[in-house]
Design an enzyme around this catalytic site. Structure first.
Site, PDB file in Angstrom:
ATOM      1  CG  ASP A  68      -2.068   1.016   1.077  1.00  0.00           C
ATOM      2  OD1 ASP A  68      -2.260   1.560  -0.040  1.00  0.00           O
ATOM      3  OD2 ASP A  68      -2.753   1.283   2.084  1.00  0.00           O
ATOM      4  NE  ARG A  72      -3.796   5.943   0.285  1.00  0.00           N
ATOM      5  CZ  ARG A  72      -3.627   5.530  -0.951  1.00  0.00           C
ATOM      6  NH1 ARG A  72      -3.330   6.417  -1.887  1.00  0.00           N
ATOM      7  NH2 ARG A  72      -3.736   4.256  -1.278  1.00  0.00           N
ATOM      8  CG  ASN A  73      -0.498   4.864   3.142  1.00  0.00           C
ATOM      9  OD1 ASN A  73      -1.273   5.462   3.881  1.00  0.00           O
ATOM     10  ND2 ASN A  73      -0.893   3.911   2.313  1.00  0.00           N
ATOM     11  CG  ASP A  86      -1.572   2.824   6.371  1.00  0.00           C
ATOM     12  OD1 ASP A  86      -1.814   1.653   6.712  1.00  0.00           O
ATOM     13  OD2 ASP A  86      -2.464   3.629   6.037  1.00  0.00           O
TER      14      ASP A  86
END
Length: 217
Positions: A68, A72-73, A86
């Site tokens: 992932d 954003r992570n 994350d």
């Protein structure tokens, strides 16, 4: 759980915030570009990519697949160092069968997924490298959503037909080359994260070959 405080939040929001008032077409005092005084430079953007690649290289050595990886992570600390976060979809290479099961039971970040992961549920460190290429695109585009103008559902069709994103126009050729190498159709032809770190180190070294000197008379 006690974790390090990351005052600059995630990379995607950081890029958007600090590029809004740095548009070449907008005349804005650089002192007003952001509350923290940070001004994004090409060198800083390369450093962001290098930090993320370095974090992923560490995960690769631990035989962990993130699954992932996206801007954003990625979190940014007080020194503007990017750190991968994350790990909700992460798995060890020995748990790949479980990863395939999750593929059918969990909403997936299709815009960041490699074709083999998206279409066949096959994950590896090389599928993380594909995702890293998308993160590079996010950095170069200053936080735009990957596959602009294409719905998430159509991204699946887009990749199934053998298409790839085009690097942003502002992207330097050497960065475009690295980005495109992460999107090789055959996973084994993509660079390893350790190799990517070395490539970025070489670029950053070139940036420092010429220095502004002040002579004392």
């Amino acid at each position: 759980m006690v974790m390090e405080y990351m005052p600059h939040g995630n990379l995607r929001d950081f890029l958007i915030l600090h590029s809004m008032k740095q548009d070449d077409e907008t005349e804005v005092d650089q002192n007003e570009c952001s509350q923290d005084g940070v001004i994004l430079t090409d060198n800083q953007m390369v450093q962001f990519a290098r930090d993320v690649a370095n974090g992923m290289a560490f995960l690769a050595r631990q035989e962990v697949i993130h699954r992932d990886l996206a801007a954003r992570n990625v979190l940014i600390d007080a020194n503007l160092t990017c750190k991968v976060s994350d790990f909700g979809l992460a798995c060890h290479v020995t748990d790949l069968e479980m990863a395939k099961r999750f593929h059918h039971e969990t909403p997936l970040p299709v815009r960041w997924m490699a074709p083999e992961a998206l279409l066949r549920g096959i994950y590896s460190q090389m599928s993380d490298v594909w995702s890293f290429g998308v993160v590079m695109w996010e950095i170069a585009s200053r936080g735009e959503k990957p596959y602009p103008g294409i719905s998430a559902k159509d991204v699946v069709i887009f990749l199934k037909d053998g298409n790839k994103m085009v690097p942003p126009r502002s992207c330097e050729q050497k960065i475009c080359n690295i980005m495109n190498s992460c999107w090789e159709e055959t996973p084994d032809q993509r660079p390893k994260f350790e190799d990517l770190v070395e490539k970025f180190d070489n670029i950053l070294d070139v940036e420092h070959d010429y220095l502004l000197l002040k002579f004392v008379h």
